[in-house]
Design a protein around this motif. Sequence first.
Motif, PDB file in Angstrom:
ATOM      1  N   GLN A 359       0.933   9.992  -0.504  1.00 41.48           N
ATOM      2  CA  GLN A 359       1.485   8.740  -0.002  1.00 41.48           C
ATOM      3  C   GLN A 359       0.904   8.387   1.362  1.00 41.48           C
ATOM      4  O   GLN A 359       0.549   7.229   1.612  1.00 41.48           O
ATOM      5  CB  GLN A 359       3.010   8.855   0.094  1.00 41.48           C
ATOM      6  CG  GLN A 359       3.708   7.582   0.519  1.00 41.48           C
ATOM      7  CD  GLN A 359       5.226   7.769   0.539  1.00 41.48           C
ATOM      8  OE1 GLN A 359       5.756   8.789   0.108  1.00 41.48           O
ATOM      9  NE2 GLN A 359       5.931   6.771   1.051  1.00 41.48           N
ATOM     10  N   VAL A 360       0.767   9.366   2.243  1.00 40.30           N
ATOM     11  CA  VAL A 360       0.196   9.104   3.572  1.00 40.30           C
ATOM     12  C   VAL A 360      -1.258   8.674   3.451  1.00 40.30           C
ATOM     13  O   VAL A 360      -1.694   7.712   4.109  1.00 40.30           O
ATOM     14  CB  VAL A 360       0.315  10.368   4.461  1.00 40.30           C
ATOM     15  CG1 VAL A 360      -0.513  10.214   5.734  1.00 40.30           C
ATOM     16  CG2 VAL A 360       1.772  10.625   4.818  1.00 40.30           C
ATOM     17  N   SER A 361      -2.019   9.375   2.610  1.00 35.30           N
ATOM     18  CA  SER A 361      -3.431   9.023   2.438  1.00 35.30           C
ATOM     19  C   SER A 361      -3.585   7.609   1.886  1.00 35.30           C
ATOM     20  O   SER A 361      -4.408   6.814   2.376  1.00 35.30           O
ATOM     21  CB  SER A 361      -4.091  10.035   1.495  1.00 35.30           C
ATOM     22  OG  SER A 361      -5.441   9.705   1.267  1.00 35.30           O
ATOM     23  N   ALA A 362      -2.760   7.278   0.895  1.00 37.73           N
ATOM     24  CA  ALA A 362      -2.835   5.936   0.313  1.00 37.73           C
ATOM     25  C   ALA A 362      -2.372   4.875   1.303  1.00 37.73           C
ATOM     26  O   ALA A 362      -2.959   3.776   1.383  1.00 37.73           O
ATOM     27  CB  ALA A 362      -1.979   5.882  -0.953  1.00 37.73           C
ATOM     28  N   ALA A 363      -1.321   5.174   2.079  1.00 33.67           N
ATOM     29  CA  ALA A 363      -0.824   4.202   3.049  1.00 33.67           C
ATOM     30  C   ALA A 363      -1.844   3.947   4.153  1.00 33.67           C
ATOM     31  O   ALA A 363      -1.987   2.816   4.639  1.00 33.67           O
ATOM     32  CB  ALA A 363       0.494   4.697   3.653  1.00 33.67           C
ATOM     33  N   GLN A 364      -2.563   5.010   4.564  1.00 30.63           N
ATOM     34  CA  GLN A 364      -3.602   4.847   5.574  1.00 30.63           C
ATOM     35  C   GLN A 364      -4.736   3.964   5.052  1.00 30.63           C
ATOM     36  O   GLN A 364      -5.237   3.084   5.761  1.00 30.63           O
ATOM     37  CB  GLN A 364      -4.140   6.224   5.969  1.00 30.63           C
ATOM     38  CG  GLN A 364      -5.216   6.180   7.058  1.00 30.63           C
ATOM     39  CD  GLN A 364      -4.671   5.673   8.377  1.00 30.63           C
ATOM     40  OE1 GLN A 364      -3.803   6.292   8.965  1.00 30.63           O
ATOM     41  NE2 GLN A 364      -5.172   4.516   8.831  1.00 30.63           N
TER      42      GLN A 364
END
Length: 453
Positions: A359-364
């Motif tokens: 989720q963090v990677s995609a949000a970034q």
Amino acid sequence: MAASLTAFAAAASADTLFGAMEKAYVTNPTLNAARAGQRATDELVPQALSGWRPTVGVGGEVEALISTQRAVVPEADELVDAVINDEAVSGNLAIELTQPLFNGFRTVEGTKAAEARVDAGRQSLLETEQQVLFNVVQAYMDVYAFRQIVVLRKQDVAALEEQVRASNERFAVGEITRTDVAQSEARLAESKSALVDSQTNLARAVAKYIQTVGNEPGKLVYPKVVNLPKSMQMALDAAGEINPRLLAQAFVEVAANSDIGVARSGLLPSAGLLAGGQVSDPDFTEDQNENASAVFGASFSIPLYEAGLVYSQVREAKQRASQSRIQVIEIARDVRRAVVESWNAYVGLGEIIKNTRTQVSAAQLALTGVQQEYAAGTRTTLDVLDAQRELVFSQVLQVTAEKNRVVAGYQLLAAIGHLTAPRVGLKVPEYNPEENYQRVRNKWIGTSVETVE
């Protein structure tokens, strides 16, 4: 090389979770108070054993009698009034020894009950040790997580301040409206409030850390969970054998069963030996008046009816034993629940961490794309703000999940009964309650003690 040496030095000076637990194991006042309480519980056994031992007493008294009387006495062929003073000093000294022989098994059952309560106290001490060490884990991970969250919130505030500045510039040249600027300013105010809330939580966590460990937290490092069982069934089996809360209640049940015998002893005969001696002198001024005597004998008593009191006490003891037996079942079920909950929380948080990383990677990636599209004019200010919020939300979620997984792992160890200094592997001198117990168990005389400092 210089950067590597700096990183190594920082890691070497960091406060580890084991280091914090080791300090709390030695200095935590809650744990040390529990150790002192267990030493007091140890005294129940010599108190019960005193029922086998003789008692010796010495008593005495001294009395002085002064009397004055008027009398008529003959003197020189005349009768005259005279005052006659009479003084006498008397006293006696006695010594008595009694030796119980049989007291209806009160001492036998009382000793069993006391020994069981000592064993129960030791298990309760282990439970306190586990709770203190778990409090250290919670405090350590709270400080570790909130420090990261504060950093994330500060980064968010900085990013939104830049967004407000860019919005004002674009508004000045007519590219966006006042609404876009207001949206950026509102989101910045929200982020600042979240930062203040995170800083407050961090301060609270630091205070809890100091309370539990005894010093300010330094640089903290992310810990590992050690000695976890390989399956939930293994965890349940181990908890059923060594969980200190469960074992403590089992010993309480043993003590309650012995209490029945203690109460029943009031219905049984008692017998003992006695010996004594006495020296008395009705008048210390006369050497011939001293008397001495000695007595030796045996005594016994058989209760016939005690107004129903002892019968009621026996019935009460039986009900207490029944209550203790039921509470063993209750605690066993509660221990099972705690193990299952902790196991599933630990496993589930492992999956959550994997998802939050994605989720963090995609949000970034999404934020970068939205910012590029915003610069090209195909995205609105609100789109950028929402993407920024989503990134920070996912980052905080990841940090929280990582913290909670460590806490759940050590909570599982505590539920089993493995969160103790020797089982975790703390490098501290292990506190052994057996040492004080052996010092006092057969102690006949003396008031000196070795206290916990």
